[in-house]
Design an enzyme around this catalytic site. Sequence first.
Site: not given
Ligand code: NCD
Length: 335
Positions: A82-83, A111, A132, A160
């Site tokens: 999703r993100t 590397k 991320r 997040h």
């Molecule tokens: C979440 C995350 O990555 O923290 N996912 C997301 O971005 N919707 C929740 C999760 O992974 O449980």
Amino acid sequence: MESDGFFQPAGEAVVKFNSNRNPDKDLPMNPLKGKSIVSLRDLSTDLLLLIIKKAAEVKKGMHEGCLAGKVLATLFFEPSTRTRLSFESAMRKMGGEVIGFTGTKFTSIEKGENLIDTIRVVSGYCDVIVMRHPLEGSARLASEVSSVPVINGGDGANQHPTQTFLDLFTISEYFGGFENLKVAFLGDLKYGRTVHSLAYALSMFGSKLYFVSPEILRFPDDLKEEVQQNGSEIFEFNDVEDVETEIDVLYVTRIQKERFGDIQEYRKVAGSYRVTPETVEKLGGKAIIMHPLPRVNEISPEVDKLENAIYFKQAHNGIFVRSALLGLVLGRINV
Ligand code: NCD
């Protein structure tokens, strides 16, 4: 057409004005322009409300094409559906371009390149970075060495923020605000970064927070203190059965298996809670049910049929919220 100082209503004088106008020229008082988005702790309630307001405008079809000529780099050192995809889709829908990677296999990190050098280099190729990374604090570090804004797409179990923006946007669509809301968090409150960010944000608005989790997955003590200092009353339970209050929002999370140092500890709690239509009844029957997704087995598929089960709508709101955020950070959406 909107009139926000960037896209003027059609008219001869305005068209002439627009044709001479540099779209990157400062728009009045956009406090997010050029800013990295790392933690909820850096943001005020006014800024959160601004993001929500702009997301609502994007949802209505405003600000189309405003990111033309801009490039987003998505650097994902951890899995994401999703993100990453909603950021990439948002950027493209708004007229911008996307570069990036998922996993480090085909990058110079293999590397031995360190994060600082990667960010220094990539920030020269783009106008904004979404990253991320599994390490807590990595987004802050990246923002300190980057020449362009860095948006935290999740740093370990820490924060997040953009998930929180879309969670707040979704809640505000149902309740119009956050004051006096009773929000129950169910699941992995120890490692769940979405919970940490959202609980912090809600505490800034004074919502009442109900933390429901197995003992070993409790909401962290230091964060508990922070949300209380911000003005939230908090209540803790081991089981939803023990919550004797009518709840407005039930926010469910999966157990973050990948964050456990010891898999035996994970096995102790795996499958220890599951939301069913009866759970929703137990909480007063009115609560909207949210989940950042992905879900594993903590929400029974029968719950999907309930009108209050809004986790897929919630995920779709990510596009509007992330479009608005990119527009604000890149100075292409006016306040
Ligand atoms: C979440 C995350 O990555 O923290 N996912 C997301 O971005 N919707 C929740 C999760 O992974 O449980």
